[in-house]
Design a protein around this motif. Structure first.
Motif, short mmCIF file in Angstrom:
data_model
loop_
_atom_site.label_atom_id
_atom_site.label_comp_id
_atom_site.label_asym_id
_atom_site.label_seq_id
_atom_site.Cartn_x
_atom_site.Cartn_y
_atom_site.Cartn_z
N GLY A 14 -1.08 -2.93 -17.29
CA GLY A 14 -1.19 -3.60 -15.99
C GLY A 14 0.12 -3.55 -15.22
N TYR A 15 1.23 -3.69 -15.95
CA TYR A 15 2.54 -3.62 -15.30
C TYR A 15 2.77 -2.24 -14.70
N HIS A 16 2.43 -1.18 -15.45
CA HIS A 16 2.68 0.17 -14.98
C HIS A 16 1.77 0.53 -13.80
N PHE A 17 0.50 0.11 -13.85
CA PHE A 17 -0.38 0.37 -12.71
C PHE A 17 0.08 -0.43 -11.50
N GLY A 18 0.56 -1.65 -11.74
CA GLY A 18 1.08 -2.46 -10.64
C GLY A 18 2.29 -1.81 -9.99
N THR A 19 3.15 -1.21 -10.80
CA THR A 19 4.32 -0.49 -10.28
C THR A 19 3.88 0.71 -9.45
N LEU A 20 2.82 1.38 -9.91
CA LEU A 20 2.28 2.52 -9.17
C LEU A 20 1.82 2.07 -7.78
N LEU A 21 1.18 0.91 -7.72
CA LEU A 21 0.73 0.36 -6.43
C LEU A 21 1.93 -0.01 -5.55
N ASP A 22 2.91 -0.69 -6.16
CA ASP A 22 4.07 -1.15 -5.38
C ASP A 22 4.88 0.02 -4.84
N ASN A 23 5.03 1.07 -5.64
CA ASN A 23 5.86 2.22 -5.23
C ASN A 23 5.12 3.22 -4.33
N GLN A 24 3.79 3.07 -4.27
CA GLN A 24 2.95 3.93 -3.42
C GLN A 24 3.08 5.41 -3.80
N GLU A 25 3.30 5.69 -5.07
CA GLU A 25 3.41 7.07 -5.52
C GLU A 25 2.01 7.71 -5.63
N GLY A 26 1.83 8.85 -5.00
CA GLY A 26 0.58 9.59 -5.12
C GLY A 26 -0.60 8.95 -4.41
N VAL A 27 -0.36 8.08 -3.45
CA VAL A 27 -1.48 7.41 -2.76
C VAL A 27 -2.29 8.44 -1.98
N ASP A 28 -3.60 8.21 -1.88
CA ASP A 28 -4.44 9.15 -1.15
C ASP A 28 -5.48 8.44 -0.28
N VAL A 29 -5.30 7.15 -0.06
CA VAL A 29 -6.19 6.41 0.85
C VAL A 29 -5.41 5.23 1.42
N ILE A 30 -5.69 4.92 2.68
CA ILE A 30 -5.06 3.78 3.35
C ILE A 30 -6.15 2.87 3.87
N PHE A 31 -5.98 1.58 3.64
CA PHE A 31 -6.89 0.58 4.18
C PHE A 31 -6.18 -0.16 5.30
N SER A 32 -6.84 -0.28 6.42
CA SER A 32 -6.32 -1.05 7.55
C SER A 32 -7.10 -2.35 7.64
N VAL A 33 -6.41 -3.47 7.37
CA VAL A 33 -7.06 -4.78 7.35
C VAL A 33 -6.35 -5.67 8.37
N ALA A 34 -7.04 -5.93 9.48
CA ALA A 34 -6.48 -6.75 10.55
C ALA A 34 -5.10 -6.25 10.97
N GLY A 35 -4.96 -4.93 11.06
CA GLY A 35 -3.72 -4.33 11.49
C GLY A 35 -2.69 -4.11 10.40
N GLU A 36 -2.93 -4.64 9.20
CA GLU A 36 -1.99 -4.46 8.10
C GLU A 36 -2.46 -3.31 7.21
N LYS A 37 -1.52 -2.44 6.82
CA LYS A 37 -1.86 -1.24 6.06
C LYS A 37 -1.64 -1.46 4.56
N PHE A 38 -2.60 -0.98 3.76
CA PHE A 38 -2.51 -1.04 2.30
C PHE A 38 -2.77 0.36 1.75
N HIS A 39 -1.81 0.89 0.99
CA HIS A 39 -1.95 2.21 0.38
C HIS A 39 -2.49 2.06 -1.05
N ALA A 40 -3.35 3.00 -1.44
CA ALA A 40 -3.96 2.90 -2.77
C ALA A 40 -4.34 4.28 -3.27
N HIS A 41 -4.96 4.32 -4.46
CA HIS A 41 -5.34 5.56 -5.12
C HIS A 41 -6.85 5.54 -5.36
#
Length: 375
Positions: free
Chosen positions: A202-229
Protein backbone atom coordinates in the motif's frame (compact mmCIF):
# COMPACT_ATOMS: atom_id res chain seq x y z
CA UNK A 1 47.27 -67.09 30.78
CA UNK A 2 45.48 -66.89 27.47
CA UNK A 3 45.36 -63.72 25.42
CA UNK A 4 41.93 -62.11 24.91
CA UNK A 5 40.45 -62.57 21.49
CA UNK A 6 41.35 -59.50 19.44
CA UNK A 7 38.77 -60.13 16.81
CA UNK A 8 39.01 -61.30 13.23
CA UNK A 9 42.46 -59.80 12.63
CA UNK A 10 44.47 -62.13 14.87
CA UNK A 11 46.20 -61.65 18.23
CA UNK A 12 47.60 -58.64 20.00
CA UNK A 13 45.97 -55.55 21.49
CA UNK A 14 43.80 -53.48 19.15
CA UNK A 15 43.83 -49.67 19.45
CA UNK A 16 40.86 -47.56 18.25
CA UNK A 17 41.49 -45.90 14.90
CA UNK A 18 42.43 -42.22 15.07
CA UNK A 19 39.74 -41.22 12.56
CA UNK A 20 36.97 -42.67 14.78
CA UNK A 21 38.07 -40.61 17.76
CA UNK A 22 38.24 -37.48 15.65
CA UNK A 23 34.77 -38.17 14.24
CA UNK A 24 33.33 -38.40 17.77
CA UNK A 25 34.91 -35.09 18.72
CA UNK A 26 33.40 -33.41 15.66
CA UNK A 27 29.98 -34.88 16.44
CA UNK A 28 30.11 -33.38 19.93
CA UNK A 29 31.19 -30.03 18.50
CA UNK A 30 28.33 -30.07 15.96
CA UNK A 31 25.60 -31.07 18.44
CA UNK A 32 22.30 -29.20 17.98
CA UNK A 33 21.61 -26.17 20.15
CA UNK A 34 19.42 -26.89 23.18
CA UNK A 35 15.70 -26.42 22.56
CA UNK A 36 12.80 -25.83 24.89
CA UNK A 37 9.03 -25.97 24.82
CA UNK A 38 6.27 -24.65 26.99
CA UNK A 39 2.59 -25.55 27.15
CA UNK A 40 0.43 -22.48 27.70
CA UNK A 41 -3.19 -22.89 28.80
CA UNK A 42 -5.29 -19.74 28.86
CA UNK A 43 -8.72 -18.42 27.99
CA UNK A 44 -9.88 -16.66 24.85
CA UNK A 45 -12.48 -14.20 26.14
CA UNK A 46 -15.43 -12.50 24.49
CA UNK A 47 -18.55 -10.69 25.70
CA UNK A 48 -22.11 -10.14 24.51
CA UNK A 49 -24.87 -7.86 25.81
CA UNK A 50 -28.41 -9.21 25.60
CA UNK A 51 -31.19 -6.63 25.93
CA UNK A 52 -34.64 -7.97 26.74
CA UNK A 53 -37.19 -5.31 25.83
CA UNK A 54 -40.81 -5.95 26.82
CA UNK A 55 -40.19 -8.14 29.85
CA UNK A 56 -43.82 -7.94 31.02
CA UNK A 57 -45.03 -9.30 27.69
CA UNK A 58 -42.57 -12.19 27.82
CA UNK A 59 -43.98 -13.42 31.13
CA UNK A 60 -46.47 -16.23 30.83
CA UNK A 61 -44.85 -17.89 27.82
CA UNK A 62 -44.49 -21.04 29.92
CA UNK A 63 -42.02 -22.82 32.16
CA UNK A 64 -39.06 -24.15 30.22
CA UNK A 65 -39.58 -21.78 27.30
CA UNK A 66 -36.88 -19.22 26.59
CA UNK A 67 -35.92 -16.12 24.64
CA UNK A 68 -32.58 -16.59 22.88
CA UNK A 69 -30.03 -13.91 22.10
CA UNK A 70 -28.33 -13.60 18.76
CA UNK A 71 -25.45 -16.07 18.57
CA UNK A 72 -21.96 -14.71 19.13
CA UNK A 73 -18.51 -16.20 18.56
CA UNK A 74 -15.84 -16.75 21.21
CA UNK A 75 -12.83 -19.06 20.84
CA UNK A 76 -14.05 -20.47 17.54
CA UNK A 77 -17.44 -21.56 18.94
CA UNK A 78 -20.92 -20.08 18.69
CA UNK A 79 -22.73 -19.19 21.92
CA UNK A 80 -26.17 -17.90 22.90
CA UNK A 81 -27.84 -16.58 26.05
CA UNK A 82 -31.16 -18.18 27.02
CA UNK A 83 -33.55 -16.20 29.23
CA UNK A 84 -36.50 -18.06 30.79
CA UNK A 85 -39.12 -15.51 32.00
CA UNK A 86 -41.13 -18.24 33.77
CA UNK A 87 -38.12 -20.26 34.87
CA UNK A 88 -36.64 -23.50 33.63
CA UNK A 89 -37.56 -25.72 36.57
CA UNK A 90 -41.26 -26.77 36.81
CA UNK A 91 -40.88 -27.32 40.56
CA UNK A 92 -40.32 -23.60 41.14
CA UNK A 93 -43.79 -22.67 39.82
CA UNK A 94 -42.45 -19.64 37.90
CA UNK A 95 -41.13 -18.03 41.07
CA UNK A 96 -37.71 -17.42 39.50
CA UNK A 97 -36.33 -16.31 36.15
CA UNK A 98 -33.60 -18.55 34.75
CA UNK A 99 -30.57 -17.56 32.68
CA UNK A 100 -28.22 -19.93 30.85
CA UNK A 101 -25.35 -19.76 28.37
CA UNK A 102 -25.58 -22.42 25.65
CA UNK A 103 -23.06 -23.86 23.22
CA UNK A 104 -24.77 -23.10 19.90
CA UNK A 105 -22.33 -24.77 17.49
CA UNK A 106 -20.84 -28.21 17.07
CA UNK A 107 -18.24 -29.04 19.73
CA UNK A 108 -17.14 -31.81 22.03
CA UNK A 109 -15.91 -31.33 25.61
CA UNK A 110 -15.55 -27.56 25.23
CA UNK A 111 -14.03 -26.21 28.45
CA UNK A 112 -14.91 -22.65 29.42
CA UNK A 113 -15.34 -20.09 32.15
CA UNK A 114 -18.51 -17.99 32.31
CA UNK A 115 -19.78 -14.77 33.78
CA UNK A 116 -23.39 -13.55 33.84
CA UNK A 117 -24.10 -9.97 34.91
CA UNK A 118 -27.55 -8.46 35.38
CA UNK A 119 -27.03 -4.73 34.95
CA UNK A 120 -28.20 -2.23 37.55
CA UNK A 121 -29.91 0.47 35.44
CA UNK A 122 -30.09 3.06 38.22
CA UNK A 123 -26.52 4.17 37.66
CA UNK A 124 -25.42 3.01 41.11
CA UNK A 125 -23.31 0.20 39.66
CA UNK A 126 -24.76 -2.48 41.95
CA UNK A 127 -24.83 -5.21 39.31
CA UNK A 128 -25.70 -8.82 40.07
CA UNK A 129 -22.68 -10.88 39.00
CA UNK A 130 -22.19 -14.65 38.78
CA UNK A 131 -18.61 -15.29 37.69
CA UNK A 132 -16.02 -18.02 37.30
CA UNK A 133 -13.28 -15.51 36.56
CA UNK A 134 -12.72 -13.99 40.01
CA UNK A 135 -12.46 -17.19 42.03
CA UNK A 136 -10.56 -20.45 42.12
CA UNK A 137 -12.49 -23.43 40.76
CA UNK A 138 -11.80 -26.69 42.60
CA UNK A 139 -12.84 -28.87 39.69
CA UNK A 140 -11.52 -26.57 36.96
CA UNK A 141 -13.43 -24.93 34.13
CA UNK A 142 -16.92 -26.09 33.20
CA UNK A 143 -17.09 -28.66 30.38
CA UNK A 144 -19.86 -28.57 27.77
CA UNK A 145 -20.14 -32.01 26.23
CA UNK A 146 -21.94 -31.23 22.97
CA UNK A 147 -24.01 -28.67 21.07
CA UNK A 148 -26.92 -27.50 23.21
CA UNK A 149 -25.08 -28.03 26.51
CA UNK A 150 -25.70 -25.16 28.95
CA UNK A 151 -24.34 -23.53 32.06
CA UNK A 152 -26.37 -21.14 34.18
CA UNK A 153 -28.87 -20.70 36.98
CA UNK A 154 -32.37 -22.07 37.28
CA UNK A 155 -32.94 -19.66 40.16
CA UNK A 156 -31.15 -16.66 38.73
CA UNK A 157 -33.46 -14.09 40.40
CA UNK A 158 -36.77 -14.23 42.24
CA UNK A 159 -39.39 -12.66 39.96
CA UNK A 160 -41.18 -10.60 42.60
CA UNK A 161 -37.89 -9.03 43.69
CA UNK A 162 -36.73 -8.49 40.10
CA UNK A 163 -39.87 -6.62 39.13
CA UNK A 164 -39.41 -4.03 41.89
CA UNK A 165 -35.64 -3.66 41.49
CA UNK A 166 -33.34 -1.27 39.64
CA UNK A 167 -32.43 -4.09 37.28
CA UNK A 168 -35.73 -3.59 35.45
CA UNK A 169 -36.22 -0.19 33.81
CA UNK A 170 -38.79 0.79 31.19
CA UNK A 171 -39.81 -2.88 31.00
CA UNK A 172 -36.25 -3.71 29.92
CA UNK A 173 -33.52 -6.01 31.29
CA UNK A 174 -29.87 -5.96 30.24
CA UNK A 175 -27.63 -8.99 30.68
CA UNK A 176 -23.91 -9.07 29.99
CA UNK A 177 -22.32 -12.42 29.30
CA UNK A 178 -18.59 -13.16 29.17
CA UNK A 179 -17.27 -16.50 27.91
CA UNK A 180 -13.68 -17.61 28.32
CA UNK A 181 -12.89 -20.64 26.16
CA UNK A 182 -9.94 -22.64 27.49
CA UNK A 183 -7.25 -23.24 24.85
CA UNK A 184 -3.82 -24.83 25.09
CA UNK A 185 -0.96 -23.92 22.81
CA UNK A 186 2.61 -25.15 22.54
CA UNK A 187 5.25 -22.46 22.64
CA UNK A 188 8.65 -23.73 21.59
CA UNK A 189 11.90 -22.07 20.75
CA UNK A 190 13.66 -22.38 17.41
CA UNK A 191 17.41 -21.90 17.22
CA UNK A 192 16.98 -19.58 14.23
CA UNK A 193 14.10 -17.48 12.97
CA UNK A 194 13.59 -14.69 10.45
CA UNK A 195 10.92 -12.08 11.07
CA UNK A 196 8.96 -10.97 8.00
CA UNK A 197 7.63 -7.40 8.19
CA UNK A 198 4.04 -6.46 7.37
CA UNK A 199 3.23 -5.94 3.70
CA UNK A 200 4.13 -2.46 2.44
CA UNK A 201 2.46 -2.75 -0.95
CA UNK A 202 0.00 0.00 0.00
CA UNK A 203 2.87 2.35 0.76
CA UNK A 204 4.51 1.72 -2.62
CA UNK A 205 1.27 2.13 -4.59
CA UNK A 206 0.57 5.29 -2.60
CA UNK A 207 4.00 6.63 -3.56
CA UNK A 208 3.21 5.82 -7.19
CA UNK A 209 0.06 7.94 -6.90
CA UNK A 210 1.84 10.80 -5.12
CA UNK A 211 4.74 10.92 -7.60
CA UNK A 212 2.43 10.62 -10.64
CA UNK A 213 4.88 8.26 -12.35
CA UNK A 214 3.46 6.61 -15.48
CA UNK A 215 0.00 8.17 -15.15
CA UNK A 216 -2.27 7.68 -18.14
CA UNK A 217 -5.59 9.23 -17.09
CA UNK A 218 -6.63 12.55 -15.55
CA UNK A 219 -9.82 13.20 -13.64
CA UNK A 220 -11.19 16.73 -13.49
CA UNK A 221 -13.36 17.16 -10.38
CA UNK A 222 -14.81 20.64 -9.85
CA UNK A 223 -11.77 22.12 -11.58
CA UNK A 224 -9.23 20.12 -9.56
CA UNK A 225 -7.04 17.64 -11.47
CA UNK A 226 -6.22 14.12 -10.24
CA UNK A 227 -3.69 11.93 -12.09
CA UNK A 228 -4.01 8.15 -11.92
CA UNK A 229 -3.22 4.83 -13.62
CA UNK A 230 -5.88 2.95 -15.57
CA UNK A 231 -4.51 -0.48 -14.71
CA UNK A 232 -4.52 0.21 -10.97
CA UNK A 233 -8.08 1.57 -11.08
CA UNK A 234 -9.27 -1.33 -13.21
CA UNK A 235 -7.65 -3.90 -10.92
CA UNK A 236 -9.47 -2.46 -7.91
CA UNK A 237 -12.86 -1.53 -9.38
CA UNK A 238 -15.09 -3.37 -11.85
CA UNK A 239 -16.62 0.01 -12.69
CA UNK A 240 -13.30 1.39 -13.90
CA UNK A 241 -12.37 -1.87 -15.63
CA UNK A 242 -15.55 -1.67 -17.65
CA UNK A 243 -15.02 2.06 -18.25
CA UNK A 244 -11.47 1.69 -19.55
CA UNK A 245 -11.24 -1.72 -21.22
CA UNK A 246 -14.48 -3.66 -21.71
CA UNK A 247 -15.90 -1.48 -24.48
CA UNK A 248 -12.68 -0.31 -26.09
CA UNK A 249 -12.34 -1.30 -29.76
CA UNK A 250 -9.06 -2.45 -31.35
CA UNK A 251 -8.91 0.83 -33.28
CA UNK A 252 -9.22 2.85 -30.07
CA UNK A 253 -6.50 0.76 -28.44
CA UNK A 254 -4.14 1.39 -31.35
CA UNK A 255 -4.86 5.11 -31.24
CA UNK A 256 -4.13 5.14 -27.50
CA UNK A 257 -0.84 3.32 -28.07
CA UNK A 258 0.25 5.71 -30.79
CA UNK A 259 -0.76 8.96 -29.10
CA UNK A 260 0.92 10.60 -26.16
CA UNK A 261 -2.07 12.63 -25.04
CA UNK A 262 -3.49 11.60 -21.67
CA UNK A 263 -7.25 11.14 -21.58
CA UNK A 264 -9.14 13.51 -19.27
CA UNK A 265 -12.41 12.48 -17.63
CA UNK A 266 -14.74 15.05 -16.08
CA UNK A 267 -16.60 14.09 -12.89
CA UNK A 268 -19.39 16.49 -12.03
CA UNK A 269 -21.24 14.66 -9.26
CA UNK A 270 -18.57 14.50 -6.56
CA UNK A 271 -16.50 16.83 -4.38
CA UNK A 272 -12.73 16.86 -4.92
CA UNK A 273 -12.18 15.89 -1.27
CA UNK A 274 -14.32 12.78 -1.73
CA UNK A 275 -12.64 11.72 -4.99
CA UNK A 276 -9.22 12.23 -3.44
CA UNK A 277 -10.26 9.92 -0.58
CA UNK A 278 -11.48 7.34 -3.12
CA UNK A 279 -8.07 7.35 -4.84
CA UNK A 280 -6.40 7.11 -1.42
CA UNK A 281 -8.35 3.89 -0.77
CA UNK A 282 -7.77 2.43 -4.24
CA UNK A 283 -4.00 2.84 -3.96
CA UNK A 284 -3.45 2.35 -0.22
CA UNK A 285 -6.36 0.04 0.75
CA UNK A 286 -7.38 2.08 3.79
CA UNK A 287 -9.42 5.12 4.74
CA UNK A 288 -8.05 8.62 5.05
CA UNK A 289 -7.17 9.66 8.60
CA UNK A 290 -9.79 9.95 11.35
CA UNK A 291 -9.01 13.66 11.55
CA UNK A 292 -10.08 14.12 7.93
CA UNK A 293 -13.20 12.01 8.45
CA UNK A 294 -14.27 13.74 11.66
CA UNK A 295 -13.54 17.26 10.34
CA UNK A 296 -16.60 17.02 8.10
CA UNK A 297 -18.93 15.58 10.74
CA UNK A 298 -19.70 18.53 12.99
CA UNK A 299 -23.22 19.91 12.72
CA UNK A 300 -24.27 18.33 9.42
CA UNK A 301 -26.37 15.43 8.22
CA UNK A 302 -24.72 12.02 8.01
CA UNK A 303 -25.29 12.19 4.23
CA UNK A 304 -23.06 15.28 4.03
CA UNK A 305 -20.13 13.89 6.03
CA UNK A 306 -17.03 12.61 4.25
CA UNK A 307 -17.78 9.06 5.45
CA UNK A 308 -21.34 9.29 4.13
CA UNK A 309 -20.19 10.63 0.76
CA UNK A 310 -17.45 8.00 0.57
CA UNK A 311 -20.07 5.30 1.05
CA UNK A 312 -22.01 6.75 -1.89
CA UNK A 313 -18.79 6.76 -3.94
CA UNK A 314 -18.08 3.15 -2.96
CA UNK A 315 -21.54 2.23 -4.20
CA UNK A 316 -21.01 4.09 -7.48
CA UNK A 317 -17.53 2.76 -8.22
CA UNK A 318 -18.27 -0.79 -7.02
CA UNK A 319 -15.76 -0.84 -4.16
CA UNK A 320 -17.28 -3.22 -1.58
CA UNK A 321 -14.29 -3.07 0.77
CA UNK A 322 -14.43 0.73 0.88
CA UNK A 323 -18.12 0.52 1.69
CA UNK A 324 -17.40 -1.92 4.51
CA UNK A 325 -14.67 0.34 5.92
CA UNK A 326 -17.16 3.24 5.89
CA UNK A 327 -19.76 1.04 7.59
CA UNK A 328 -17.27 0.14 10.31
CA UNK A 329 -16.39 3.81 10.87
CA UNK A 330 -20.02 4.97 10.97
CA UNK A 331 -20.99 2.07 13.24
CA UNK A 332 -18.74 3.48 15.97
CA UNK A 333 -20.56 6.82 15.91
CA UNK A 334 -24.20 5.69 16.03
CA UNK A 335 -26.22 7.54 18.65
CA UNK A 336 -29.87 8.04 19.51
CA UNK A 337 -30.02 11.22 17.44
CA UNK A 338 -28.18 9.79 14.40
CA UNK A 339 -29.49 6.24 14.12
CA UNK A 340 -32.45 7.13 11.87
CA UNK A 341 -30.39 9.02 9.27
CA UNK A 342 -27.61 6.42 9.43
CA UNK A 343 -30.18 3.71 8.73
CA UNK A 344 -31.48 5.71 5.75
CA UNK A 345 -27.91 6.06 4.43
CA UNK A 346 -27.33 2.32 4.82
CA UNK A 347 -30.57 1.55 2.99
CA UNK A 348 -29.70 3.88 0.10
CA UNK A 349 -26.23 2.43 -0.49
CA UNK A 350 -26.85 -1.27 0.22
CA UNK A 351 -24.81 -1.29 3.43
CA UNK A 352 -26.33 -4.39 4.98
CA UNK A 353 -23.93 -4.67 7.94
CA UNK A 354 -24.56 -1.06 8.98
CA UNK A 355 -28.29 -1.50 8.50
CA UNK A 356 -28.29 -4.50 10.84
CA UNK A 357 -26.36 -2.57 13.50
CA UNK A 358 -28.76 0.39 13.24
CA UNK A 359 -31.81 -1.82 13.67
CA UNK A 360 -30.31 -3.55 16.71
CA UNK A 361 -29.27 -0.22 18.23
CA UNK A 362 -32.75 1.22 17.69
CA UNK A 363 -34.38 -1.84 19.29
CA UNK A 364 -32.08 -1.65 22.32
CA UNK A 365 -32.68 2.08 22.77
CA UNK A 366 -36.27 2.27 21.59
CA UNK A 367 -37.66 4.57 24.26
CA UNK A 368 -34.80 7.07 23.93
CA UNK A 369 -34.99 7.02 20.13
CA UNK A 370 -38.75 7.64 20.16
CA UNK A 371 -38.30 10.48 22.63
CA UNK A 372 -35.70 12.10 20.36
CA UNK A 373 -37.95 11.81 17.30
CA UNK A 374 -40.78 13.54 19.18
CA UNK A 375 -38.60 16.55 20.03
Amino acid sequence: MEDEDAGPGGGGEASPPHHAAASGDRARDMAASPTSSRSVTQTVNGSHRFVIQGYSLAKGMGVGKHIASETFTVGGYQWAIYFYPDGKNPEDNSAYVSVFIALASEGTDVRALFELTLLDQSGKGKHKVHSHFDRSLESGPYTLKYRGSMWGYKRFFRRTALETSDFLKDDCLKINCTVGVVVSTMDYSRPHSIEVPESDIGYHFGTLLDNQEGVDVIFSVAGEKFHAHKLVLAARSTFFRSEFFDHESDEEKNEADMGNEIKEIVIDDMDPTVFKAVLHFIYRDNLVSDDELSASSSGCSIFDTLAGKLMAAADKYELPRLRLLCESYLCKHISVNSVATTLALAERHHAMELKSVCLKFAAENLSDALMYLQL
